[in-house]
Write an enzyme that holds these catalytic residues in place. Structure first.
Site, PDB file in Angstrom:
ATOM      1  CG  ASP A  96       0.154 133.722 132.831  1.00 21.19           C
ATOM      2  OD1 ASP A  96       0.688 132.780 132.971  1.00 21.19           O
ATOM      3  OD2 ASP A  96       1.001 134.787 132.528  1.00 21.19           O
TER       4      ASP A  96
ATOM      5  CB  THR B   9       7.433 143.132 121.833  1.00 17.55           C
ATOM      6  OG1 THR B   9       8.161 141.894 122.640  1.00 17.55           O
ATOM      7  CG2 THR B   9       8.553 144.330 122.167  1.00 17.55           C
TER       8      THR B   9
ATOM      9  NE  ARG C 259       2.104 136.350 125.417  1.00 19.97           N
ATOM     10  CZ  ARG C 259       1.174 136.583 125.009  1.00 19.97           C
ATOM     11  NH1 ARG C 259       0.710 136.225 123.881  1.00 19.97           N
ATOM     12  NH2 ARG C 259       0.367 137.131 126.017  1.00 19.97           N
TER      13      ARG C 259
ATOM     14  CG  ASP D 276       1.202 133.814 136.437  1.00 20.24           C
ATOM     15  OD1 ASP D 276       2.564 133.380 136.580  1.00 20.24           O
ATOM     16  OD2 ASP D 276       0.967 134.811 136.148  1.00 20.24           O
TER      17      ASP D 276
HETATM   18  C1  PRP Z   1       2.697 131.669 127.589  1.00 17.64           C
HETATM   19  C2  PRP Z   1       2.280 130.090 127.215  1.00 17.64           C
HETATM   20  C3  PRP Z   1       2.807 130.146 125.608  1.00 17.64           C
HETATM   21  C4  PRP Z   1       2.964 131.585 125.241  1.00 17.64           C
HETATM   22  C5  PRP Z   1       1.726 131.570 124.210  1.00 17.64           C
HETATM   23  O1  PRP Z   1       4.055 131.408 128.031  1.00 17.64           O
HETATM   24  O2  PRP Z   1       2.549 129.132 127.802  1.00 17.64           O
HETATM   25  O3  PRP Z   1       4.273 129.758 125.845  1.00 17.64           O
HETATM   26  O4  PRP Z   1       2.482 132.392 126.398  1.00 17.64           O
HETATM   27  O5  PRP Z   1       1.599 132.732 123.719  1.00 17.64           O
HETATM   28  P1  PRP Z   1       2.083 133.219 122.145  1.00 17.64           P
HETATM   29  O6  PRP Z   1       1.334 132.228 121.359  1.00 17.64           O
HETATM   30  O7  PRP Z   1       1.745 134.616 122.059  1.00 17.64           O
HETATM   31  O8  PRP Z   1       3.535 132.970 122.018  1.00 17.64           O
HETATM   32  P2  PRP Z   1       4.717 132.745 128.793  1.00 17.64           P
HETATM   33  O9  PRP Z   1       5.516 133.566 127.814  1.00 17.64           O
HETATM   34  O10 PRP Z   1       3.729 133.631 129.714  1.00 17.64           O
HETATM   35  O11 PRP Z   1       5.480 131.980 129.967  1.00 17.64           O
HETATM   36  P3  PRP Z   1       5.171 130.920 131.043  1.00 17.64           P
HETATM   37  O12 PRP Z   1       4.774 129.601 130.525  1.00 17.64           O
HETATM   38  O13 PRP Z   1       6.569 130.934 131.720  1.00 17.64           O
HETATM   39  O14 PRP Z   1       4.286 131.649 131.985  1.00 17.64           O
HETATM   40  N1  URA Z   2      -0.236 132.887 127.460  1.00 13.67           N
HETATM   41  C1  URA Z   2      -1.002 132.326 128.561  1.00 13.67           C
HETATM   42  O1  URA Z   2      -0.808 131.862 129.470  1.00 13.67           O
HETATM   43  N2  URA Z   2      -2.356 132.766 128.072  1.00 13.67           N
HETATM   44  C2  URA Z   2      -2.909 133.428 127.112  1.00 13.67           C
HETATM   45  O2  URA Z   2      -4.062 133.554 127.075  1.00 13.67           O
HETATM   46  C3  URA Z   2      -1.929 134.039 126.301  1.00 13.67           C
HETATM   47  C4  URA Z   2      -0.681 133.438 126.466  1.00 13.67           C
END
Ligand code: PRP
Ligand code: URA
Length: 214
Positions: free
Chosen positions: A205, A113, A109, A208
């Protein structure tokens, strides 16, 4: 419990899932316990989500006699985590269906944006003949899940179930509207999104916390 009487959207009510989600939320919960909880919740949700898996009868010889008895054809199941955080849920489902194939969809994400960007996609072949269980612990705006389902459908996937642990109402509505044909399983429906599109109260997150980064 169905969300707004929609039989394609189920919100979990089991006390074990509720308890484990509360442990996940706690910022004092460390990486090892967090990872274990994600796996355990995924397993409990999958028990619910996979209740209509097709069975085929096979012949087995018990100590008493031969009989025909039902089994699951795990090779017909594809588990597809959305990278990174969805990876944390895979072992929980593999514990139930060890022969399931695994695909991967890489999305991140954009921090400004909040829109999803694809960086990887590899699905087991032939995807059109499998039940696909798409995994991501977090459904926030819904952008990542909508995009992941788009990819799977573009590759020919038809029968899709999406499993998440925490959803915001905004993301759930978004996914339901974009893909009314898929089944959605949600561990808990939270209050909403903050200005950074993080779920409130959420758990922070997920990626993380699973991988100990940041
Ligand atoms: C997080 C989570 C989802 C997304 C959710 O991933 O694991 O994939 O955000 O958000 P959305 O519904 O607004 O799209 P992130 O992009 O942080 O990547 P990561 O899993 O690599 O940390
Ligand atoms: N992605 C995450 O990991 N946590 C949130 O709350 C939203 C997006």
């Amino acid at each position: 419990m169905f969300y707004k009487d929609n039989k394609n959207v189920e919100i979990m009510e089991h006390p074990l899932i509720k308890h484990k989600i509360s442990r996940l939320r706690d910022s004092e919960t460390g990486t090892y316990e967090f990872r274990s909880l994600i796996e355990e919740i995924a397993m409990l949700e999958a028990y619910e989500a996979l209740r209509d898996l097709p069975l085929v009868d096979i012949e087995v010889e018990t100590p008493i006699e031969k009989c025909m008895t039902p089994t699951i054809d795990g090779k017909k199941l594809a588990i597809v985590p959305i990278l990174r955080a969805g990876l944390g849920m895979v072992n929980g489902i593999h514990a139930l269906v060890p022969s399931a194939k695994v695909g991967h969809i890489g999305l991140y994400r954009d921090p400004e944006t909040h829109l999803p960007h694809e960086y990887y996609c590899k699905l087991p072949d032939p995807i059109d003949q499998r039940l696909i269980v798409l995994l991501d612990p977090m459904l926030a705006t819904g952008g990542s899940a909508v995009e992941a389902v788009n990819f799977i459908k573009q590759h020919g996937g038809k029968h899709i179930k999406f499993m998440c642990i925490i959803a915001a109402p905004e993301g759930l509505e978004n996914l339901m509207n974009a893909h009314p044909d898929i089944e959605i399983y949600v561990g808990n429906l939270d209050r909403g999104l903050n200005d950074n599109a993080y779920i409130m109260p959420g758990l922070g997150d997920a990626g993380d916390r699973i991988f100990g980064t940041k």
